[in-house]
Design an enzyme around this catalytic site. Structure first.
Site, PDB file in Angstrom:
ATOM      1  N   GLU A   1       0.816  -1.221   0.000  1.00  0.00           N
ATOM      2  CA  GLU A   1       0.000   0.000   0.000  1.00  0.00           C
ATOM      3  C   GLU A   1       0.853   1.276   0.000  1.00  0.00           C
ATOM      4  OE1 GLU A   1      -2.947  -0.205   3.110  1.00  0.00           O
ATOM      5  OE2 GLU A   1      -3.976  -1.890   2.170  1.00  0.00           O
TER       6      GLU A   1
ATOM      7  N   GLU B   1      -5.449  -8.583  -0.162  1.00  0.00           N
ATOM      8  CA  GLU B   1      -6.177  -8.160   1.039  1.00  0.00           C
ATOM      9  C   GLU B   1      -7.635  -7.977   0.662  1.00  0.00           C
ATOM     10  OE1 GLU B   1      -4.912  -5.038   3.673  1.00  0.00           O
ATOM     11  OE2 GLU B   1      -2.788  -5.463   3.322  1.00  0.00           O
TER      12      GLU B   1
END
Length: 507
Positions: A177, A296
């Protein structure tokens, strides 16, 4: 809602192939966050702890899920993690301030312990490298430590730590991320693309057989999506094998009809990333197809308010411990169905996370472990969704929701296991008031008979499971029948269904 009784029909044929299902879409995730590690998978003082300190009761539940790959050690955690802190004698390892979640990391579990535990439960490791505070040098040293047989500084250091054989970790994430302002060491897409490319280059020089995941957007709602994908892939397209996707959903406004349609948003997210990948492929005149790692995904919204009360700089406090209800299990089922319908491009996926932290498995420190509601659709698809994903031709009654129009009441995927001569239909009835009458034409599967109709249903959409009572649990009392190549079933209102057929003798 529709004023007429909801119905749906399907046609399933062997010729309508999407792709072989990569079993790694049933992966999961363990981050050094909350009680995922300490009190979750690892608790040396627990009555069921093994010789390494890992809980055997949790291990058994994970093996029931048959998790093929587990991402580690983060997550946001990895962007400030020095992997060297987690190897060598445990008593000599430092305690560190962990900035992502503002806790203290004792480093009792690290690379070697996790790799040994994963092997014990039958899972591969998807290892993430720190591209936040670190970069090329730390990554090349880590892969040498993990994968090189011996005769070099880092591989011999591993051997001196008691691990003579290399871990042979195949799959590696190039950061996590990195577009997020919450990330330690956030990067612009140009910055990330460059360091990811150079890191990949160095890691492949150490071990040419690895596969690499380039970091995609943190979610489809990021203001830079999908420009982030286009810019970063312009750098990493030829050195990476996958690009990552992350997405969580919640029902904060208590609009269940809208909530159960969120998998349509996931479908759109996947299609947008595929389009962006294919644009870069065309731009580069490449023959390579980029695959997707949805590493995720889950429901996440129940725990947010409670976590704000946790004092900083404690060790393994209870963070992100969502208590899932029945409607969450329905959406999780639809998200898994979405992966199956994109089996040609989605080759890995990791439910975040595995134990305690937004997880299908919960534990008490020193006590019991139990299955959350979302455990069941995850287990069903992992167990019965191995084979070839087929494209069912579906005609279903529809409804309109707050954010979505023409939402099919029937959400379905089909998997054909030719070797085992098994056909499995996964189906969610999104209708909250009425059963769905389903007919399915499987005449192309001559000689197949019904073996089981599993159902997950509950009158209370908000019902949860606890250590004392498993309120939401599947039963095998579905009413599906198969006659002359036609399957018919009444799918209960708001239900998850697994209809299994086989050419072999019934079980």
């Amino acid at each position: 809602m529709s004023s007429t009784a909801p119905r749906a029909s399907m046609v399933v044929d062997k010729a309508f192939k999407i792709a072989e299902v990569d079993k790694r879409i049933y992966g999961s995730f363990i981050e050094h966050l909350g009680r995922a590690v300490y009190g979750g998978i690892y608790e040396p003082s627990h009555p069921t702890a093994d010789s390494l300190g890992f809980r055997s009761d949790v291990k058994r539940l994970i093996q029931e899920l048959n998790v093929p790959i587990i991402r580690y050690p983060g997550g946001n955690f990895v962007s400030g993690y020095n992997w060297e802190d987690g190897v060598g004698p445990v008593e000599a390892r430092p305690k560190r301030l962990e900035l992502a979640w503002r806790t203290v990391e004792p480093n009792h579990v690290g690379t070697n312990e996790f790799a040994a535990w994963a092997k014990e439960i039958g899972s591969e490791v998807m290892m993430a490298v720190n591209l936040g505070t670190r970069g090329v040098d730390a990554a090349r040293n880590l892969i040498e430590y993990c994968n090189h047989p011996g005769g070099s500084y880092w591989s011999d250091l591993r051997r001196s730590h008691g691990y003579e054989q290399p871990h042979r970790i195949k799959t590696w994430c190039l950061g996590n991320e990195m577009d997020g302002p919450w990330q330690v060491g956030q990067k612009t897409p140009q910055e990330y693309g460059r360091i990811a490319y150079e890191t990949a280059k160095a890691m492949r020089l150490v071990d040419p057989d690895i596969e690499l995941v380039s970091c995609g957007s943190s979610s489809s709602s990021m203001p830079t999506f999908p420009e982030w994908e286009a810019i970063t892939l312009d750098h990493t397209y030829e050195v990476a094998d996958y690009i990552s996707l992350h997405q969580y959903y919640g029902n904060r406004d208590n609009d269940t009809a809208n909530y159960l349609a969120r998998s349509m948003d996931m479908d759109h997210f996947i299609r947008t990333v595929i389009a962006t990948c294919d644009y870069i492929k065309a731009k580069k005149r490449s023959k390579k197809t980029m695959h997707l790692s949805f590493d995720e995904w889950n429901v996440w919204y129940h725990s947010n308010q409670a976590d704000a009360q946790i004092a900083p700089w404690s060790i393994a406090p209870p963070q992100l411990e969502d208590i899932y209800n029945f409607e969450d299990a329905l959406l999780v089922g639809s998200m898994l169905i979405t992966f199956l319908r994109h089996a040609d491009r989605v080759k890995m996926a990791c439910m975040a996370q595995l134990v305690n932290v937004i997880a299908p498995i919960m534990t008490e420190n020193g006590g019991r472990a139990w299955k959350q509601t979302i455990f069941h659709p995850y287990m069903h698809v992992s167990k019965y969704g191995r084979g070839t994903s087929l494209l069912p031709i579906v005609d279903s009654s529809v409804y309109d929701a707050q954010d979505f129009t023409d939402v099919p009441y029937l959400d379905s995927a089909v998997v054909y296991n030719e070797a085992e001569e098994e056909l499995t239909i996964f189906a969610v009835n999104r209708h909250l008031q009425e059963a769905l009458e389903l007919t399915c034409d499987i005449r192309g599967f001559e000689g197949y008979r019904l073996t089981q109709h599993l159902v997950l249903e509950h009158e209370d959409l908000k019902a949860v499971n606890t250590a004392d009572r498993e309120n939401v649990t599947p039963h095998a009392g579905g009413d599906a029948v198969c006659r002359d190549g036609m399957v018919s079933a009444r799918l209960a209102k708001a239900s998850w269904n697994v209809i299994r057929l086989s050419k072999r003798a019934t079980e």
